[in-house]
Design a protein around this motif. Structure first.
Motif, mmCIF file in Angstrom:
data_model
loop_
_atom_site.group_PDB
_atom_site.id
_atom_site.type_symbol
_atom_site.label_atom_id
_atom_site.label_comp_id
_atom_site.label_asym_id
_atom_site.label_seq_id
_atom_site.Cartn_x
_atom_site.Cartn_y
_atom_site.Cartn_z
ATOM 1 N N LEU A 148 0.937 -1.217 -0.179
ATOM 2 C CA LEU A 148 -0.180 -0.224 -0.017
ATOM 3 C C LEU A 148 0.957 1.119 0.019
ATOM 4 C CD1 LEU A 148 -2.596 -0.760 2.699
ATOM 5 C CD2 LEU A 148 -2.598 -1.578 0.283
ATOM 6 N N SER A 149 0.379 2.265 -0.510
ATOM 7 C CA SER A 149 1.184 3.471 -0.673
ATOM 8 C C SER A 149 0.334 4.659 -0.217
ATOM 9 C CB SER A 149 1.576 3.860 -2.204
ATOM 10 O OG SER A 149 2.736 3.084 -2.479
ATOM 11 N N CYS A 150 0.682 5.735 0.527
ATOM 12 C CA CYS A 150 -0.388 6.779 0.924
ATOM 13 C C CYS A 150 0.611 8.018 0.543
ATOM 14 C CB CYS A 150 -0.656 6.668 2.505
ATOM 15 S SG CYS A 150 -1.359 8.208 3.029
ATOM 16 N N ALA A 151 -0.046 9.064 -0.178
ATOM 17 C CA ALA A 151 0.782 10.082 -0.810
ATOM 18 C C ALA A 151 0.098 11.247 -0.139
ATOM 19 C CB ALA A 151 0.772 10.047 -2.345
ATOM 20 N N ALA A 152 0.775 12.122 0.375
ATOM 21 C CA ALA A 152 0.299 13.248 1.187
ATOM 22 C C ALA A 152 0.708 14.674 0.205
ATOM 23 C CB ALA A 152 0.888 13.472 2.575
ATOM 24 N N SER A 153 -0.245 15.473 0.005
ATOM 25 C CA SER A 153 -0.402 16.618 -0.507
ATOM 26 C C SER A 153 -0.914 17.676 0.258
ATOM 27 C CB SER A 153 -0.768 16.586 -1.983
ATOM 28 O OG SER A 153 -2.136 16.356 -1.910
ATOM 29 N N GLY A 154 -0.632 19.038 -0.412
ATOM 30 C CA GLY A 154 -1.227 20.183 0.427
ATOM 31 C C GLY A 154 -0.494 20.776 1.463
ATOM 32 N N ARG A 155 -0.899 21.512 2.425
ATOM 33 C CA ARG A 155 -0.282 22.039 3.378
ATOM 34 C C ARG A 155 0.194 20.859 4.507
ATOM 35 N NH1 ARG A 155 -0.914 23.676 8.430
ATOM 36 N NH2 ARG A 155 0.305 25.513 9.049
ATOM 37 N N PHE B 176 4.197 -7.217 8.369
ATOM 38 C CA PHE B 176 4.190 -5.983 7.808
ATOM 39 C C PHE B 176 5.235 -5.160 8.059
ATOM 40 C CE2 PHE B 176 -0.934 -5.832 7.776
ATOM 41 C CZ PHE B 176 -1.278 -6.982 7.210
ATOM 42 N N THR B 177 5.866 -4.464 7.078
ATOM 43 C CA THR B 177 6.729 -3.314 7.488
ATOM 44 C C THR B 177 6.471 -2.029 6.758
ATOM 45 O OG1 THR B 177 8.454 -5.077 6.879
ATOM 46 C CG2 THR B 177 9.168 -2.733 6.635
ATOM 47 N N ILE B 178 6.308 -0.900 7.478
ATOM 48 C CA ILE B 178 6.018 0.325 7.294
ATOM 49 C C ILE B 178 7.313 1.227 6.661
ATOM 50 C CG2 ILE B 178 6.120 1.437 9.509
ATOM 51 C CD1 ILE B 178 3.886 3.303 8.991
ATOM 52 N N SER B 179 7.514 2.118 5.747
ATOM 53 C CA SER B 179 8.412 2.734 5.414
ATOM 54 C C SER B 179 8.033 4.214 5.053
ATOM 55 C CB SER B 179 9.439 1.880 4.535
ATOM 56 O OG SER B 179 8.400 1.760 3.307
ATOM 57 N N ARG B 180 8.908 5.167 4.626
ATOM 58 C CA ARG B 180 8.359 6.487 3.973
ATOM 59 C C ARG B 180 9.513 6.952 3.353
ATOM 60 N NH1 ARG B 180 6.806 9.992 8.880
ATOM 61 N NH2 ARG B 180 6.603 11.531 7.257
ATOM 62 N N ASP B 181 9.006 7.636 2.457
ATOM 63 C CA ASP B 181 10.202 8.446 1.543
ATOM 64 C C ASP B 181 9.556 10.055 1.426
ATOM 65 O OD1 ASP B 181 11.192 9.875 -0.610
ATOM 66 O OD2 ASP B 181 11.035 8.196 -1.909
ATOM 67 N N ASN B 182 10.284 10.728 2.391
ATOM 68 C CA ASN B 182 10.006 12.063 2.676
ATOM 69 C C ASN B 182 10.001 13.000 1.401
ATOM 70 O OD1 ASN B 182 9.393 11.452 5.459
ATOM 71 N ND2 ASN B 182 11.226 11.779 6.088
ATOM 72 N N ALA B 183 10.822 12.638 0.829
ATOM 73 C CA ALA B 183 11.141 13.456 -0.591
ATOM 74 C C ALA B 183 9.786 13.285 -1.612
ATOM 75 C CB ALA B 183 12.208 13.052 -1.386
ATOM 76 N N LYS B 184 9.304 12.304 -1.575
ATOM 77 C CA LYS B 184 7.934 12.260 -2.073
ATOM 78 C C LYS B 184 6.426 12.295 -1.305
ATOM 79 C CE LYS B 184 9.875 8.768 -5.199
ATOM 80 N NZ LYS B 184 9.778 7.274 -6.120
ATOM 81 N N SER B 185 6.906 12.591 0.007
ATOM 82 C CA SER B 185 5.670 12.709 1.095
ATOM 83 C C SER B 185 4.746 11.499 0.878
ATOM 84 C CB SER B 185 4.846 13.793 0.834
ATOM 85 O OG SER B 185 5.613 15.225 0.860
ATOM 86 N N THR B 186 5.524 10.509 0.841
ATOM 87 C CA THR B 186 4.752 8.942 0.977
ATOM 88 C C THR B 186 5.224 8.252 1.881
ATOM 89 O OG1 THR B 186 4.449 9.505 -1.401
ATOM 90 C CG2 THR B 186 4.121 7.241 -0.778
ATOM 91 N N VAL B 187 4.188 7.463 2.362
ATOM 92 C CA VAL B 187 4.398 6.209 3.290
ATOM 93 C C VAL B 187 4.068 5.142 2.798
ATOM 94 C CG1 VAL B 187 2.106 6.441 4.552
ATOM 95 C CG2 VAL B 187 4.061 5.529 5.619
ATOM 96 N N TYR B 188 4.695 3.816 3.075
ATOM 97 C CA TYR B 188 4.285 2.644 2.334
ATOM 98 C C TYR B 188 4.149 1.721 3.330
ATOM 99 C CZ TYR B 188 6.415 4.927 -1.407
ATOM 100 O OH TYR B 188 7.145 5.786 -2.419
#
Length: 123
Positions: free
Chosen positions: A20-27, A68-80
């Motif tokens: 799963l991916s979750c992309a954050a946008s906005g403020r 399960f494993t959670i990770s994130r890519d702050n450059a993409k504002s995305t958590v996996y």
């Protein structure tokens, strides 16, 4: 306003995997915690996992530890959320959560939530 969009849900056989991916946008805040919850039919919303801004701190529900494993890519504002060895009891709608305070993500009072993505595991 922060907008969260989940993706990657679907149907899989028991023992299979999904990401799963979750992309954050906005403020978005300069630093924020993110996490995943799930809601299965007839059950209460359940904490699954969370991760700190740096990624150095992760938290898991006992029911998903080791699978399960959670990770994130702050450059993409995305958590996996990498989900392996899936079981039928993992079937649920999975929601992404975000808050400046990681504790609010952990206790389910995060200020921002996604619309959810369905995960169905067939046995």
């Amino acid at each position: 306003q922060v907008h969260l969009v989940e993706s990657g849900g679907g149907m899989v056989q028991a023992g299979g995997s999904l990401r799963l991916s979750c992309a954050a946008s906005g403020r978005t805040f300069s630093r924020y915690g993110m996490g995943w919850f799930r809601l299965a039919p007839g059950k209460e919303r359940e904490f699954v996992t969370a991760i700190s801004w740096s990624g150095s701190n992760t938290y898991y529900a006992d029911s998903v530890k080791g699978r399960f494993t959670i990770s994130r890519d702050n450059a993409k504002s995305t958590v996996y959320l990498q989900m392996n060895s899936l079981k039928s009891e993992d079937t649920a709608v999975y929601y992404c959560a975000l808050d400046f305070y990681l504790n609010k993500v952990l206790d389910g009072t995060a200020g921002y939530w996604g619309q959810g993505t369905q995960v169905t595991v067939s046995s």
